[in-house]
Every structure is written in C-alpha cells, then in structure tokens.
Write a protein that holds these residues in place. Structure first.
Motif, PDB file in Angstrom:
ATOM      1  N   ALA A   6       0.835  -1.204   0.000  1.00 57.40           N
ATOM      2  CA  ALA A   6       0.000   0.000   0.000  1.00 57.40           C
ATOM      3  C   ALA A   6       0.870   1.254   0.000  1.00 57.40           C
ATOM      4  O   ALA A   6       0.514   2.266  -0.618  1.00 57.40           O
ATOM      5  CB  ALA A   6      -0.927  -0.012   1.211  1.00 57.40           C
ATOM      6  N   ARG A   7       2.005   1.201   0.677  1.00 56.38           N
ATOM      7  CA  ARG A   7       2.922   2.342   0.712  1.00 56.38           C
ATOM      8  C   ARG A   7       3.763   2.442  -0.546  1.00 56.38           C
ATOM      9  O   ARG A   7       4.019   3.540  -1.046  1.00 56.38           O
ATOM     10  CB  ARG A   7       3.825   2.243   1.946  1.00 56.38           C
ATOM     11  CG  ARG A   7       4.934   3.297   1.974  1.00 56.38           C
ATOM     12  CD  ARG A   7       5.582   3.391   3.338  1.00 56.38           C
ATOM     13  NE  ARG A   7       6.359   2.237   3.704  1.00 56.38           N
ATOM     14  CZ  ARG A   7       7.656   2.084   3.419  1.00 56.38           C
ATOM     15  NH1 ARG A   7       8.300   3.004   2.732  1.00 56.38           N
ATOM     16  NH2 ARG A   7       8.305   1.015   3.822  1.00 56.38           N
ATOM     17  N   TYR A  12       5.211   3.170  -8.244  1.00 54.95           N
ATOM     18  CA  TYR A  12       5.513   2.393  -9.449  1.00 54.95           C
ATOM     19  C   TYR A  12       4.335   2.464 -10.423  1.00 54.95           C
ATOM     20  O   TYR A  12       3.993   1.481 -11.084  1.00 54.95           O
ATOM     21  CB  TYR A  12       5.781   0.936  -9.084  1.00 54.95           C
ATOM     22  CG  TYR A  12       6.965   0.726  -8.164  1.00 54.95           C
ATOM     23  CD1 TYR A  12       8.202   0.333  -8.662  1.00 54.95           C
ATOM     24  CD2 TYR A  12       6.841   0.906  -6.795  1.00 54.95           C
ATOM     25  CE1 TYR A  12       9.288   0.127  -7.820  1.00 54.95           C
ATOM     26  CE2 TYR A  12       7.919   0.715  -5.939  1.00 54.95           C
ATOM     27  CZ  TYR A  12       9.136   0.323  -6.458  1.00 54.95           C
ATOM     28  OH  TYR A  12      10.208   0.136  -5.613  1.00 54.95           O
ATOM     29  N   SER A  13       3.746   3.631 -10.534  1.00 52.57           N
ATOM     30  CA  SER A  13       2.513   3.760 -11.316  1.00 52.57           C
ATOM     31  C   SER A  13       2.743   3.478 -12.797  1.00 52.57           C
ATOM     32  O   SER A  13       1.864   2.935 -13.471  1.00 52.57           O
ATOM     33  CB  SER A  13       1.933   5.163 -11.132  1.00 52.57           C
ATOM     34  OG  SER A  13       2.827   6.160 -11.618  1.00 52.57           O
ATOM     35  N   VAL A  17       2.003  -1.720 -11.096  1.00 51.82           N
ATOM     36  CA  VAL A  17       2.245  -2.917 -10.293  1.00 51.82           C
ATOM     37  C   VAL A  17       1.024  -3.325  -9.477  1.00 51.82           C
ATOM     38  O   VAL A  17       0.895  -4.503  -9.102  1.00 51.82           O
ATOM     39  CB  VAL A  17       3.462  -2.718  -9.365  1.00 51.82           C
ATOM     40  CG1 VAL A  17       4.720  -2.439 -10.170  1.00 51.82           C
ATOM     41  CG2 VAL A  17       3.225  -1.614  -8.334  1.00 51.82           C
ATOM     42  N   ALA A  18       0.141  -2.397  -9.187  1.00 57.33           N
ATOM     43  CA  ALA A  18      -1.050  -2.744  -8.408  1.00 57.33           C
ATOM     44  C   ALA A  18      -2.089  -3.463  -9.255  1.00 57.33           C
ATOM     45  O   ALA A  18      -2.985  -4.124  -8.718  1.00 57.33           O
ATOM     46  CB  ALA A  18      -1.663  -1.485  -7.795  1.00 57.33           C
ATOM     47  N   PRO A 367       8.710 -12.610  -6.131  1.00 58.13           N
ATOM     48  CA  PRO A 367       7.934 -11.493  -5.581  1.00 58.13           C
ATOM     49  C   PRO A 367       8.773 -10.226  -5.521  1.00 58.13           C
ATOM     50  O   PRO A 367       9.968 -10.230  -5.814  1.00 58.13           O
ATOM     51  CB  PRO A 367       7.570 -11.987  -4.174  1.00 58.13           C
ATOM     52  CG  PRO A 367       8.714 -12.883  -3.797  1.00 58.13           C
ATOM     53  CD  PRO A 367       9.138 -13.562  -5.084  1.00 58.13           C
ATOM     54  N   ALA A 368       8.150  -9.131  -5.145  1.00 56.19           N
ATOM     55  CA  ALA A 368       8.823  -7.846  -4.987  1.00 56.19           C
ATOM     56  C   ALA A 368       8.093  -7.057  -3.906  1.00 56.19           C
ATOM     57  O   ALA A 368       6.904  -7.300  -3.651  1.00 56.19           O
ATOM     58  CB  ALA A 368       8.831  -7.078  -6.306  1.00 56.19           C
ATOM     59  N   PRO A 369       8.743  -6.101  -3.272  1.00 51.03           N
ATOM     60  CA  PRO A 369       8.134  -5.402  -2.131  1.00 51.03           C
ATOM     61  C   PRO A 369       6.855  -4.657  -2.448  1.00 51.03           C
ATOM     62  O   PRO A 369       6.037  -4.422  -1.562  1.00 51.03           O
ATOM     63  CB  PRO A 369       9.235  -4.418  -1.696  1.00 51.03           C
ATOM     64  CG  PRO A 369      10.502  -4.993  -2.198  1.00 51.03           C
ATOM     65  CD  PRO A 369      10.151  -5.691  -3.472  1.00 51.03           C
ATOM     66  N   TYR A 370       6.651  -4.284  -3.724  1.00 55.21           N
ATOM     67  CA  TYR A 370       5.460  -3.520  -4.087  1.00 55.21           C
ATOM     68  C   TYR A 370       4.253  -4.411  -4.356  1.00 55.21           C
ATOM     69  O   TYR A 370       3.159  -3.908  -4.624  1.00 55.21           O
ATOM     70  CB  TYR A 370       5.749  -2.645  -5.312  1.00 55.21           C
ATOM     71  CG  TYR A 370       6.499  -3.361  -6.412  1.00 55.21           C
ATOM     72  CD1 TYR A 370       5.888  -4.321  -7.215  1.00 55.21           C
ATOM     73  CD2 TYR A 370       7.841  -3.095  -6.639  1.00 55.21           C
ATOM     74  CE1 TYR A 370       6.576  -4.988  -8.208  1.00 55.21           C
ATOM     75  CE2 TYR A 370       8.550  -3.748  -7.638  1.00 55.21           C
ATOM     76  CZ  TYR A 370       7.919  -4.686  -8.411  1.00 55.21           C
ATOM     77  OH  TYR A 370       8.613  -5.355  -9.397  1.00 55.21           O
ATOM     78  N   LEU A 371       4.410  -5.731  -4.299  1.00 52.94           N
ATOM     79  CA  LEU A 371       3.278  -6.644  -4.504  1.00 52.94           C
ATOM     80  C   LEU A 371       2.584  -6.939  -3.175  1.00 52.94           C
ATOM     81  O   LEU A 371       3.234  -7.058  -2.136  1.00 52.94           O
ATOM     82  CB  LEU A 371       3.757  -7.951  -5.133  1.00 52.94           C
ATOM     83  CG  LEU A 371       4.288  -7.869  -6.564  1.00 52.94           C
ATOM     84  CD1 LEU A 371       4.728  -9.252  -7.033  1.00 52.94           C
ATOM     85  CD2 LEU A 371       3.243  -7.296  -7.510  1.00 52.94           C
TER      86      LEU A 371
END
Length: 399
Positions: A6-7, A12-13, A17-18, A367-371
C-alpha cells in the motif's frame, strides 16, 4: 512484518504494479517512477552541455558505486562499472595468465554469462572443470577440492539462479584459492537486494553483480569489485578510459599502462543514461528505508507466503514440487518449482495474466516489495488452475 504494497505501489505507477501480477522480481523488477526522472535528466544534461556532459555523468557513476557499496556492505570497495556482467567478466578473464595456469573451475549451476563463455574457452583449449551444483550445501567445499597449482580461477555464484539455493562456505573456498594463488570470482547478482552480502573472508575475491534484478536499476548497471592485489594484473581487454590520466599530455602513450584500483578495469565510452536512472533509484530506496536488511525480511516473508499457498494446492510431486530441505534462510529471493512442464506452465500463467519465467525444469516465482499478499495468493490460484488443466485426462500425457 506487514504487507508494504500500500505504501510502495503508488511509486511504481508507470509499471502498474497494483494492477498486474508481476512475479518476475528475481529477473526484472519494476522501476519506481523516479527512474524516468533520471532518464530525462540524462537527456537534459546532454542537450545543455553536449560533450561537456561527462563531468555530470561521472558524478552519477560515483553515486551508483556508492549504492552498490551499500548493498555489498563494503564502503571502500573498488568498483569498475560495465553495461553487463559479461563485459566485466571478460575483462577479468583477460587478466588471467591462462598459458601458465590453463585451468578454470566452476559449477554446472552458473548463469548463462559464465556457462556460455567458459564453454567457448574450453573449446579453445582451456581446461574447464564443472562441479555439480547440487547439493549446494557442499558446493564450495567440492570446488575447493578441485583447486590446484594449474587453476587460474574459480567462478561461482552466491545464489544459484535456477534453484534459489544459497551457496555457503565461500570464505573457506576463498582461503583454498588464496593458498594456491588462484583467483576467486563470486557472482552476487542473485544476492544483492534479496540476500545481504557478507564480505567476511572474501576480501581478496572478485565480486561481480548488477542492479537489473532486485535493485530495480534497469539495464546497463553492473559492477566488478576489484581486490587490492589486482594492481599486479594487466587485463588484455582494456578500455581507453583507463588512460585518462595519460591522455592529457602532448604525445599519446606508446605503451599500454594501467592505473591503480578499479580504473585498471575500466571500459570505454558508454551510454550514461543507465547511471542517471540508477542514481535516482538508489536515492529512492534510501528515502523509503529499503535497506538490505529490510529487503531480506520482505523477501523471506513473501517467498514463505508463496510456498505456503503452493503447499496448500496439494499438487502431486510428479507434476510439480519444491525443495523443502533446509530452512528458508538457505534460499534467495524467489520460489523455484521443479516440474517437467515448466515452460508450458509459464506460458499458461502468462495467458492468465501472471508473469513468471522458467529455466529448464524450474518454474520461478519472484515477488517484490510492491506486490500485495493478495496478489501473491492470486498468482498461486492461477497456478492451481493451470495444474488442474494439465492434470485433465489425456492432457498431461500429450504435453
């Protein structure tokens, strides 16, 4: 540790990535939006200063070195930069006296950079010893046993790219190499940004790596850490950037001289855009507190979550399985699933919007921290659907 997506995801818009299931974090992570600012700055500096841009470009290169030093946990590291690890490995290999020591030792689990180049050298008469990578727990010890007075170098990864297994005992291997006058080159690419790097016992080792994967730097950002004794070597593959200090005179040098330190292994004119981008990304990682220790905690948590969801599928081992030996701390930043249908499953997952990759018999989920946790669960649900289709009567036999 809680879900950080969420943070982080809003940063990464451009990569959305969301909205996308990007499980290729072990190969190519998304770039934060500030990366574009770096690329634009590179253009602006070129437009403003033309050929005088290089002073500004070299400032970015120094910032990239500082970023790598942080992740190497080696503040004083001498770092030569290159567009790829292959460029840097070539410079390293060209400094070896293969006529006097015609033997190279490596494993059969190295990435294609080493696999292909070393195979070609073997075709040209260099003696190449490939030690089985499995079991990884004893790989360093078995490599050490192959070192003799004819061995020019040992080349090995800290994390195996197919299986995610960490290779322990590299300090002992370094000591075996030192005692025989053999160089040790360690490939840290799959460690940096996912597994904190430990330099203890590796002070005399060469270390190669880059930021295309977990560090989110994109292409063109690789390094070779040069040990102190490198000043005794004269790489055959050498770029004119190593001659900057000698080109200021009236006459051109008529001999090939070498500066001290990492500049000894410098290249030549390059596209500095990659360094502008990387400098911005390193600044972003620092601002967000994404330190090596934090990134390791995130990685362990996310890989464990993927593993739990996979285990809950109850897939037959003959269809797909994972390595359940050892602790989570003995693995790197991705989940490797062994299956004879790796490529087929990867393609099916892609059709379902889940981007993974396959290497031989391994399907890799990075995986990655933004997932988010929900995204990781959704990826495993897609795998369940693919496995169900694969297990349908007649399909597995026809695959």
């Amino acid at each position: 540790m809680s879900d950080l997506s969420a943070r982080l995801a809003p940063h990464y818009s451009a990569f959305r990535v969301a909205e996308r299931l990007l499980l290729t974090g072990h190969s190519h992570q998304a770039w934060p939006d500030v990366a574009l600012q770096g690329q634009i700055a590179a253009f602006q500096d070129a437009a403003l200063a033309a050929d005088e841009k290089w002073g500004r470009a070299f400032e970015r290169a120094d910032r990239v070195r500082a970023g790598f030093r942080l992740f190497l946990d080696d503040p004083g590291a001498e770092l030569a930069l290159g567009a790829s690890t292959h460029d840097l490995v070539l410079r390293f290999l060209s400094a070896l006296d293969l006529s006097r020591r015609p033997r190279l030792v490596t494993s059969d689990g190295e990435f294609h950079t080493l696999r292909r180049q070393l195979t070609r050298l073997a075709e040209s008469g260099v003696e190449l010893v490939r030690v089985p990578a499995e079991p990884a727990a004893t790989l360093a010890e078995r490599l050490a046993a192959e070192v003799d007075d004819r061995t020019a170098a040992v080349l090995v990864s800290t994390v195996l790219f197919e299986t995610a297994r960490l290779v322990p005992g590299l300090a002992g291997l370094a000591e075996a190499c030192r005692s025989r006058g053999t160089e040790l080159l360690v490939d840290a690419y799959h460690a940096l940004g996912a597994v904190p790097f430990d330099t203890e016992g590796l002070e005399e080792a060469w270390v190669v790596g880059g930021g295309y994967k977990y560090l989110q730097l994109g292409e063109g950002n690789c390094f070779l850490r040069v040990p102190g004794h490198a000043d005794t070597l004269r790489p055959v593959i050498t770029g004119w950037f190593s001659e900057f200090s000698r080109l200021s005179g009236r006459t051109l040098p008529d001999t090939v001289g070498y500066p001290a330190g990492a500049a000894r292994f410098a290249g030549a004119t390059y596209d500095p855009t990659s360094h502008y981008r990387a400098a911005r990304v390193f600044d972003f990682l620092a601002a967000e507190g994404l330190t090596p220790a934090l990134l390791r905690r995130v990685s362990l948590r996310q890989v464990a979550l993927l593993a739990r969801h996979f285990d809950a599928l109850g897939a037959p081992d003959g269809l797909v399985t994972r390595d359940r030996t050892g602790s989570p701390h003995e693995f790197g930043g991705f989940l490797a699933l062994r299956t004879p249908y790796a490529a087929q499953l990867q393609q099916g997952l892609a059709r379902r919007g889940v981007l993974t990759d396959s290497r031989g018999a391994f399907l890799r989920f990075g995986p990655a921290p933004y997932l988010s946790d929900a995204q990781l669960a959704a990826a495993m649900e897609a795998l369940a659907a693919e496995l169900a289709a694969l297990s349908a009567p007649g399909l597995a036999a026809a695959a």
